[in-house]
Design an enzyme around this catalytic site. Structure first.
Site, PDB file in Angstrom:
ATOM      1  N   ASP A   8       0.863  -1.179   0.000  1.00  0.00           N
ATOM      2  CA  ASP A   8       0.000   0.000   0.000  1.00  0.00           C
ATOM      3  C   ASP A   8       0.906   1.238   0.000  1.00  0.00           C
ATOM      4  OD1 ASP A   8       0.851   0.357   2.622  1.00  0.00           O
ATOM      5  OD2 ASP A   8      -1.139   0.171   3.523  1.00  0.00           O
ATOM      6  N   HIS A   9       0.314   2.403   0.251  1.00  0.00           N
ATOM      7  CA  HIS A   9       1.091   3.657   0.247  1.00  0.00           C
ATOM      8  C   HIS A   9       2.157   3.672   1.336  1.00  0.00           C
ATOM      9  CE1 HIS A   9      -2.321   3.896   2.934  1.00  0.00           C
ATOM     10  NE2 HIS A   9      -1.633   4.751   3.668  1.00  0.00           N
ATOM     11  N   CYS A  65       3.137  -3.078   4.025  1.00  0.00           N
ATOM     12  CA  CYS A  65       2.299  -1.922   4.358  1.00  0.00           C
ATOM     13  C   CYS A  65       2.999  -1.178   5.488  1.00  0.00           C
ATOM     14  CB  CYS A  65       0.861  -2.329   4.698  1.00  0.00           C
ATOM     15  SG  CYS A  65       0.641  -3.380   6.144  1.00  0.00           S
ATOM     16  N   GLY A  66       2.281  -0.366   6.238  1.00  0.00           N
ATOM     17  CA  GLY A  66       2.929   0.401   7.292  1.00  0.00           C
ATOM     18  C   GLY A  66       3.500  -0.489   8.382  1.00  0.00           C
ATOM     19  N   THR A  67       2.680  -1.423   8.847  1.00  0.00           N
ATOM     20  CA  THR A  67       3.109  -2.352   9.903  1.00  0.00           C
ATOM     21  C   THR A  67       3.297  -3.776   9.403  1.00  0.00           C
ATOM     22  OG1 THR A  67       0.814  -2.877  10.430  1.00  0.00           O
ATOM     23  CG2 THR A  67       1.841  -1.039  11.659  1.00  0.00           C
ATOM     24  N   ILE A  69       0.874  -5.706   9.340  1.00  0.00           N
ATOM     25  CA  ILE A  69      -0.188  -6.452  10.034  1.00  0.00           C
ATOM     26  C   ILE A  69      -1.432  -6.597   9.169  1.00  0.00           C
ATOM     27  CG2 ILE A  69      -1.731  -6.471  12.032  1.00  0.00           C
ATOM     28  CD1 ILE A  69       0.512  -4.966  13.566  1.00  0.00           C
ATOM     29  N   GLY A  70      -1.894  -5.491   8.610  1.00  0.00           N
ATOM     30  CA  GLY A  70      -3.095  -5.567   7.779  1.00  0.00           C
ATOM     31  C   GLY A  70      -2.903  -6.490   6.593  1.00  0.00           C
ATOM     32  N   MET A  71      -1.765  -6.380   5.953  1.00  0.00           N
ATOM     33  CA  MET A  71      -1.471  -7.253   4.805  1.00  0.00           C
ATOM     34  C   MET A  71      -1.488  -8.724   5.224  1.00  0.00           C
ATOM     35  SD  MET A  71      -0.995  -5.732   1.883  1.00  0.00           S
ATOM     36  CE  MET A  71      -0.294  -4.341   0.977  1.00  0.00           C
ATOM     37  N   HIS A  98      10.157 -24.241   8.569  1.00  0.00           N
ATOM     38  CA  HIS A  98       9.146 -24.929   9.382  1.00  0.00           C
ATOM     39  C   HIS A  98       7.719 -24.719   8.907  1.00  0.00           C
ATOM     40  CE1 HIS A  98      11.845 -25.363  13.213  1.00  0.00           C
ATOM     41  NE2 HIS A  98      12.452 -25.762  12.112  1.00  0.00           N
ATOM     42  N   ARG A 132       8.297 -33.587   9.803  1.00  0.00           N
ATOM     43  CA  ARG A 132       7.258 -33.324  10.812  1.00  0.00           C
ATOM     44  C   ARG A 132       6.549 -31.989  10.565  1.00  0.00           C
ATOM     45  NH1 ARG A 132      12.069 -31.712  12.962  1.00  0.00           N
ATOM     46  NH2 ARG A 132      12.129 -29.899  14.312  1.00  0.00           N
ATOM     47  N   HIS A 133       7.230 -31.084   9.915  1.00  0.00           N
ATOM     48  CA  HIS A 133       6.610 -29.777   9.643  1.00  0.00           C
ATOM     49  C   HIS A 133       5.518 -29.896   8.580  1.00  0.00           C
ATOM     50  CE1 HIS A 133       9.697 -28.166  12.152  1.00  0.00           C
ATOM     51  NE2 HIS A 133      10.646 -28.628  11.351  1.00  0.00           N
TER      52      HIS A 133
HETATM   53  C1  RB5 Z   1      -2.127   2.672   6.568  1.00  0.00           C
HETATM   54  O1  RB5 Z   1      -2.230   3.854   7.283  1.00  0.00           O
HETATM   55  C2  RB5 Z   1      -1.800   1.529   7.506  1.00  0.00           C
HETATM   56  O2  RB5 Z   1      -2.890   1.265   8.330  1.00  0.00           O
HETATM   57  C3  RB5 Z   1      -1.401   0.303   6.720  1.00  0.00           C
HETATM   58  O3  RB5 Z   1      -0.290   0.604   5.938  1.00  0.00           O
HETATM   59  C4  RB5 Z   1      -1.010  -0.899   7.539  1.00  0.00           C
HETATM   60  O4  RB5 Z   1      -0.071  -0.576   8.510  1.00  0.00           O
HETATM   61  C5  RB5 Z   1      -2.122  -1.664   8.091  1.00  0.00           C
HETATM   62  O5  RB5 Z   1      -1.948  -2.691   8.767  1.00  0.00           O
END
Ligand code: RB5
Length: 149
Positions: A8-9, A65-67, A69-71, A98, A132-133
């Site tokens: 993302d951005h 992405c930024g973190t 996490i969302g991806m 693994h 095993r994995h």
């Molecule tokens: C975008 O602001 C941010 O939420 C996204 O890049 C990502 O970190 C989401 O998990």
């Protein structure tokens, strides 16, 4: 190996760094965007990449992405996708050996391009150990089948 990559951005700089790495390693890739500097929605990039990897059109996927996490949350909704959120080289190695992960996610607001490059290189060049994995991954695949995903 053919890799699908997207961000993302919030992950465009690391995406470019990893594309350069793949060119140096002679790895074929396709860039699924984003192409904009405005804010976009990470599922719009994670889901197409995960679907293509799960379908076998690509061997691996890389999402930023930024973190991260969302991806990673979005990618793991796709049946057959095994996405790990990775911010260190040790986890990059182990999640191939693994977990046989076919996608990794990283966060550009968490790590810099140098570490992201080392993570990606380790992940792209490490093989699954199976044994095993494979049994454990099979249990996840069985669950996907049973739950009708
Ligand atoms: C975008 O602001 C941010 O939420 C996204 O890049 C990502 O970190 C989401 O998990």
């Amino acid at each position: 190996m053919k890799v699908a990559i997207a961000s993302d951005h919030g992950g465009m700089n690391i995406r470019e760094e990893i594309k350069t790495l793949m060119e140096e390693l002679g790895i074929d890739y396709e860039d699924f965007g984003c192409e904009c500097t405005a804010s976009v929605d990470y599922p719009d990039y994670a889901l197409p990449v995960a679907e293509r990897v799960a379908a076998g059109e690509f061997d691996r996927g890389i999402l930023i992405c930024g973190t991260g996490i969302g991806m990673s949350i979005a990618a793991n909704k796709v049946k057959g996708a095994r996405c790990a959120l990775v911010h260190d080289v040790y986890s990059a190695k182990l999640t191939r050996q693994h977990n046989d992960t076919n996608i990794i996610a990283m966060g550009e607001r968490v790590i810099g391009p140098g570490l992201a490059r080392e993570i990606a290189e380790m992940w792209l060049t490490t093989d699954f150990e199976a044994g095993r994995h494979a049994v454990r991954i099979g249990k996840i695949a069985d669950y996907e089948e049973r739950s009708g995903q």
